[in-house]
Design an enzyme around this catalytic site. Sequence first.
Site, PDB file in Angstrom:
ATOM      1  CG  LEU A 113      39.668  44.595  28.369  1.00  0.00           C
ATOM      2  CD1 LEU A 113      39.451  43.719  27.139  1.00  0.00           C
ATOM      3  CD2 LEU A 113      38.392  44.682  29.179  1.00  0.00           C
ATOM      4  CG  ASP A 114      41.749  42.353  34.983  1.00  0.00           C
ATOM      5  OD1 ASP A 114      42.247  43.455  35.250  1.00  0.00           O
ATOM      6  OD2 ASP A 114      40.759  41.880  35.570  1.00  0.00           O
ATOM      7  CE  LYS A 115      49.599  37.032  31.344  1.00  0.00           C
ATOM      8  NZ  LYS A 115      50.665  36.427  32.187  1.00  0.00           N
TER       9      LYS A 115
ATOM     10  NE  ARG B 232      39.731  38.843  38.176  1.00  0.00           N
ATOM     11  CZ  ARG B 232      41.061  38.989  38.195  1.00  0.00           C
ATOM     12  NH1 ARG B 232      41.634  39.979  37.541  1.00  0.00           N
ATOM     13  NH2 ARG B 232      41.803  38.141  38.898  1.00  0.00           N
TER      14      ARG B 232
END
Length: 314
Positions: A132-134, A233
């Site tokens: 997962l992205d930060k 996104r």
Amino acid sequence: MDQALTACDHTMSRSAIQRLIKQGAVQRCGPATIGSVPEEPVLDSAAKVRTGERYRILLPDPEPGTALPEKIPLVVRFEDAHLLVIDKPAGLVVHPGAGNPQGTLVNALLHHCGGTISGVGGPFRPGIVHRLDKDTSGLLVVAKSDAVHRHLAQQFAQHTVTRRYLALVKGHPAQTRGTVDAPIGRHATLRTRMAVTSHHGRTAITHYTILEKLPGFAFIACRLETGRTHQIRVHLAHIGHPLLGDPVYSRAFHPPPHWPESVQQKVVTLGRQALHATTLGFTHPVTEERLEYDSPLPEDFMSLLGALRSIGTL
């Protein structure tokens, strides 16, 4: 060559196959006949594949971990001898990299699991099957052995893993339900970004449903059919409804001046993209039991929703 071998083994990426070819770890074995002997290694990723040929891929031993264990609190939703499911907070980087050599989920896992963790991902990504992205919060699964890692990776490749996300997007999509089917690849000029592109883009499919219309925003659920980098996104920005707080794929949102000051503050100080991995389901590689876990929205996301709802219904 590399494309054909990747199609035969969904647990390995095309770039991984290309690296193995350069290392001489891919051998052409000739026709499938008794007593056939391996030939010289194939060193050209663009070499032609002919009908009846067999190939042997010599996988190197997993590299020893070089990230250091750190005592970082983890929210563990499930754990057994084979894997664990983590509920990651926003702000926690998944694995070490440029600018983030420590303080990551990997460092926490090395402390939590000791030496019992998969090495398939390499020295800086032990156990990491997906990421997962930060600044995305929510659920991810971690493998404790190489066999479990490969089995889970295959489930992701075959699209049998359930992944549901909750998001807050700008504006209101025209349809209550929709599907974004648009290939995603590296941006042509901004190499740290992804983009919808037909040039070297890979198939990417995102299904979305509007859960609630709010002033200026829509609260939506997304289900991933594929798992490309930044997929949600990129896809939502592509249809004109980017995530609130996304610093890469969206412009800053300036709340109307007539909104209450408290609501305006909630919007501008979120400090991350409004995206949460809320559901994760997969088949346990060892017990073959179907597992599914849900993660409630974190406090910052819930507080923002409450503030927007306080303005009134549309």
